[in-house]
Scaffold this active site. Structure first.
Site, PDB file in Angstrom:
ATOM      1  N   LYS A 107      26.289   0.748  -5.567  1.00 28.92           N
ATOM      2  CA  LYS A 107      26.820   0.415  -6.895  1.00 28.92           C
ATOM      3  C   LYS A 107      27.575   1.639  -7.382  1.00 28.92           C
ATOM      4  O   LYS A 107      27.107   2.760  -7.184  1.00 28.92           O
ATOM      5  CB  LYS A 107      25.681   0.149  -7.880  1.00 28.92           C
ATOM      6  CG  LYS A 107      25.071  -1.215  -7.776  1.00 28.92           C
ATOM      7  CD  LYS A 107      24.145  -1.426  -8.974  1.00 28.92           C
ATOM      8  CE  LYS A 107      23.224  -2.599  -8.712  1.00 28.92           C
ATOM      9  NZ  LYS A 107      22.055  -2.598  -9.578  1.00 28.92           N
ATOM     10  N   ARG A 127      22.177   8.525  -8.384  1.00 28.07           N
ATOM     11  CA  ARG A 127      20.821   8.137  -8.753  1.00 28.07           C
ATOM     12  C   ARG A 127      19.927   8.414  -7.544  1.00 28.07           C
ATOM     13  O   ARG A 127      20.190   7.935  -6.443  1.00 28.07           O
ATOM     14  CB  ARG A 127      20.782   6.649  -9.080  1.00 28.07           C
ATOM     15  CG  ARG A 127      19.374   6.223  -9.410  1.00 28.07           C
ATOM     16  CD  ARG A 127      19.233   4.733  -9.517  1.00 28.07           C
ATOM     17  NE  ARG A 127      17.850   4.427  -9.842  1.00 28.07           N
ATOM     18  CZ  ARG A 127      17.268   3.279  -9.547  1.00 28.07           C
ATOM     19  NH1 ARG A 127      17.927   2.337  -8.919  1.00 28.07           N
ATOM     20  NH2 ARG A 127      16.021   3.080  -9.882  1.00 28.07           N
ATOM     21  N   HIS A 153      12.119   4.662 -13.604  1.00 22.67           N
ATOM     22  CA  HIS A 153      12.991   4.242 -14.720  1.00 22.67           C
ATOM     23  C   HIS A 153      13.156   5.374 -15.740  1.00 22.67           C
ATOM     24  O   HIS A 153      13.466   5.119 -16.909  1.00 22.67           O
ATOM     25  CB  HIS A 153      12.389   3.033 -15.485  1.00 22.67           C
ATOM     26  CG  HIS A 153      12.396   1.744 -14.730  1.00 22.67           C
ATOM     27  ND1 HIS A 153      11.391   0.818 -14.849  1.00 22.67           N
ATOM     28  CD2 HIS A 153      13.284   1.220 -13.858  1.00 22.67           C
ATOM     29  CE1 HIS A 153      11.647  -0.226 -14.080  1.00 22.67           C
ATOM     30  NE2 HIS A 153      12.796   0.005 -13.465  1.00 22.67           N
ATOM     31  N   ARG A 192       6.702  -8.013  -8.124  1.00 23.87           N
ATOM     32  CA  ARG A 192       5.633  -7.029  -7.885  1.00 23.87           C
ATOM     33  C   ARG A 192       4.426  -7.331  -8.765  1.00 23.87           C
ATOM     34  O   ARG A 192       4.580  -7.682  -9.934  1.00 23.87           O
ATOM     35  CB  ARG A 192       6.141  -5.617  -8.205  1.00 23.87           C
ATOM     36  CG  ARG A 192       7.112  -5.093  -7.184  1.00 23.87           C
ATOM     37  CD  ARG A 192       7.704  -3.768  -7.620  1.00 23.87           C
ATOM     38  NE  ARG A 192       9.138  -3.880  -7.783  1.00 23.87           N
ATOM     39  CZ  ARG A 192       9.901  -3.001  -8.410  1.00 23.87           C
ATOM     40  NH1 ARG A 192       9.376  -1.923  -8.936  1.00 23.87           N
ATOM     41  NH2 ARG A 192      11.197  -3.188  -8.510  1.00 23.87           N
ATOM     42  N   GLY A 205      17.233  -6.167 -18.946  1.00 27.62           N
ATOM     43  CA  GLY A 205      17.604  -7.598 -18.959  1.00 27.62           C
ATOM     44  C   GLY A 205      16.718  -8.477 -19.828  1.00 27.62           C
ATOM     45  O   GLY A 205      17.216  -9.198 -20.702  1.00 27.62           O
ATOM     46  N   ILE A 206      15.412  -8.436 -19.615  1.00 31.00           N
ATOM     47  CA  ILE A 206      14.506  -9.309 -20.369  1.00 31.00           C
ATOM     48  C   ILE A 206      14.271  -8.742 -21.773  1.00 31.00           C
ATOM     49  O   ILE A 206      14.326  -9.475 -22.765  1.00 31.00           O
ATOM     50  CB  ILE A 206      13.173  -9.469 -19.603  1.00 31.00           C
ATOM     51  CG1 ILE A 206      13.432 -10.116 -18.231  1.00 31.00           C
ATOM     52  CG2 ILE A 206      12.165 -10.280 -20.414  1.00 31.00           C
ATOM     53  CD1 ILE A 206      12.247 -10.113 -17.281  1.00 31.00           C
ATOM     54  N   GLU A 213      21.887   3.152 -17.687  1.00 30.18           N
ATOM     55  CA  GLU A 213      21.469   4.236 -16.791  1.00 30.18           C
ATOM     56  C   GLU A 213      22.672   4.953 -16.177  1.00 30.18           C
ATOM     57  O   GLU A 213      22.636   6.158 -15.975  1.00 30.18           O
ATOM     58  CB  GLU A 213      20.556   3.674 -15.697  1.00 30.18           C
ATOM     59  CG  GLU A 213      19.189   3.293 -16.238  1.00 30.18           C
ATOM     60  CD  GLU A 213      18.404   2.355 -15.343  1.00 30.18           C
ATOM     61  OE1 GLU A 213      18.738   1.156 -15.323  1.00 30.18           O
ATOM     62  OE2 GLU A 213      17.477   2.807 -14.666  1.00 30.18           O
TER      63      GLU A 213
END
Ligand code: ADP
Length: 399
Positions: free
Chosen positions: A14, A93, A182, A243, A332-333, A386
Site C-alpha cells: 500500500k 510501516r 495499532h 481473531r 472502520g467500525i 495512519e
C-alpha cells in the site's frame, strides 16, 4: 517535501505520496496479490487532475511491484513526479519493533538488523516490512528511509501491565511480553483529541478504541500509553473480524490434546477462523448488522459478544486510568457504526459515559462529539489516518 508512505505485506504494497507539510495526498494506491497469476494495482492520483486506474497483470515479486508503482508515479502523462529523486523520504510501516524502538527511526543497516531480530515476534509481518525497506532503498537511493513502528507508542506501558505472569526467564530470554499494536493510530487520534479539545495531551486521560478488521483499545494517561488490549501478538484482546481475542490460554492445549489439531491448525483457527467469523460465519460488520436486522440470531450474538468485550475493557481501563476525560472511537467500525457505538456505551453512565444517540446518528466528515450535553466524559469520533501520521513522523525525523 515529498514523502512516500509504504505499508508492505507478504503479497501487497500500500502506498501514499504526500506533499508535506501541507498534508496533501498526491497519489495513493494498493498493489495486491503479488506473485499470483493476476496481480491488481488500484492507483489514484489527485494532482494536477484526479485519475483512477485499475491495472491487472502478473507481478511476480515485490521488486517488480515497486518498479510498477514507481512507473505510475513518474508516468509522463499522469505521473505526479518527474523523477524518483523528488521523493525526499520514504516512511515505512513496521509492525514489530520489539523493545528496540520507542520512536520512529531513521533506517540504517543496524536498524534493519534490529528489525530482522524482532521478526520471530511478528513472523507474518516483519519479513514483508523488511522486504519493503530493502526494495525501497534500491529505488529511492537518495531518500531518507524511516521506520514507524506499530509497537513504539506502547513502549511506555509499565512492567506490571506489559508482563505476563509466566516464569520471568521467558521475558528475560525470549522477550515474551505485551507489546501492543495499532500504536500509530492510537497515538494519532489521541493527538487529534488534544487539538480538538484545545488542551495539552499531557493533561488528558483517554481511552482510544480502534475498531477495524483488527481491533484494540488503549488507556492513554497524560499522552502515554499505559495499557493496551493487544499483546505479544495482535491476537489478544477484543473480538475481531477473524481473531478470537482473549480466550482461556488452556484452550490451545485442549484443542491439540483432545481434538488432535496441530499447533499450526490452532494458530490458523485462532487468527483466521475465529472472532466474528467464528461466531456467525461473517467477518464484515456491515453484513453482520444487516443480517441481525433480518433476525439472524448468530449475527445478533456476534454483535453482543463484540460489544460486551469492548465494554469490559472500557471498565478495566477506566479503573486504571483514574479521571476519564474522553473515549475515542476510530477506524472502520468505530467511525461508521452508530449501532456498535450505542451498544458499547449503553449503561456506562456510572463512569460518566452518556452517548447522545441523535448526535451519533448524524453523518459527516471530521471529528464529532457524541456525548449528551453536560456529560463529564467526552465521547469523540475521530477518523484515524495512519498513513498521514507516518508521513508526519517521517517529516519530523528528517527535518
Ligand atoms: P482495516 O483494519 O483493514 O484497516 P477498516 O478500518 O477499514 O479495516 O475497518 C473494516 C471494518 O469496518 C469492516 O468490518 C467493515 O464492515 C466495517 N465498516 C465499514 N463501514 C461500516 C459501516 N458503515 N457500518 C458498519 N461497519 C462498517
Amino acid at each position: 517535501m515529498k514523502i512516500l508512505v509504504i505499508n508492505t505485506g507478504s503479497s501487497s504494497i500500500k502506498y501514499q505520496l504526500f506533499l508535506m507539510p501541507d498534508k496533501i495526498v498526491l497519489a495513493n494506491g494498493v498493489l495486491e496479490k503479488i506473485g499470483e497469476a493476476t496481480s491488481r494495482i488500484k492507483h489514484e492520483v489527485f494532482k494536477p487532475q484526479s485519475l483512477k486506474q485499475v491495472i491487472e497483470e502478473h507481478i511476480p515479486d515485490h521488486k517488480t511491484g515497486l518498479q510498477t508503482i514507481v512507473d505510475l508515479l513518474t508516468h509522463p502523462d499522469h505521473g505526479v513526479i518527474e523523477d524518483v529523486s523528488e521523493v525526499d523520504a520514504v516512511g515505512h510501516r513496521v509492525v514489530h519493533g520489539g523493545e528496540d524502538f520507542q520512536a520512529p527511526t531513521l533506517i540504517n543497516d543496524d536498524v534493519l538488523d534490529a528489525i530482522k531480530r524482532n521478526s520471530p515476534l511478528a513472523p507474518l509481518h516483519n519479513p514483508a516490512n523488511i522486504m519493503g525497506i530493502e526494495t525501497a532503498r534500491l529505488f529511492f537511493k537518495e531518500a531518507h528511509q524511516v521506520a514507524v513502528f506499530d509497537t513504539a507508542f506502547h513502549q511506555t506501558i509499565p512492567a506490571k501491565a506489559f508482563l505476563y505472569a509466566l516464569p520471568h526467564d521467558l521475558y528475560k530470554s525470549h522477550k515474551i511480553r505485551r507489546y501492543g499494536f495499532h500504536g500509530t493510530s492510537h497515538h494519532y487520534v489521541s493527538e487529534q483529541a488534544a487539538l480538538y479539545l484545545k488542551r495539552p495531551l499531557s493533561a488528558l486521560n483517554l481511552i482510544t478504541i480502534h475498531l477495524g478488521n483488527g481491533g484494540s483499545i488503549t488507556a492513554i494517561k497524560g499522552g502515554q500509553s499505559i495499557d493496551t488490549s493487544m499483546g505479544m501478538t495482535p491476537l489478544e484482546g477484543l473480538v475481531m473480524g477473524t481473531r478470537s481475542g482473549d480466550i482461556d490460554p488452556a484452550i490451545p492445549y485442549f484443542l491439540c490434546k483432545n481434538i488432535g489439531l496441530s499447533i499450526e491448525e490452532v494458530d490458523s483457527l485462532l487468527n483466521t477462523k475465529s472472532g466474528l467469523k467464528g461466531i456467525c460465519d461473517n467477518n464484515d460488520m456491515r453484513d453482520i448488522l444487516a443480517l441481525r436486522e433480518k433476525g439472524d440470531q448468530r449475527a445478533k450474538l456476534a454483535i453482543e459478544m463484540y460489544c460486551y468485550r469492548i465494554k469490559k475493557y472500557i471498565g478495566a481501563y477506566s479503573a486504571v486510568i483514574g479521571r476519564l476525560d474522553a473515549i475515542i472511537f476510530t477506524a472502520g467500525i468505530g467511525e461508521n457504526s452508530r449501532e456498535i457505538r450505542e451498544e458499547v456505551c449503553c449503561e456506562l453512565e456510572h463512569i460518566g459515559i452518556r452517548l447522545d444517540s441523535e448526535k451519533s446518528r448524524q453523518r459527516g466528515m471530521g471529528i464529532k462529539e457524541l456525548q449528551v450535553d453536560g456529560a463529564c466524559t467526552k465521547i469523540l469520533l475521530i477518523p484515524t489516518n495512519e498513513e498521514l501520521k507516518i508521513a508526519l513522523e517521517t517529516m519530523t525525523l528528517v527535518g
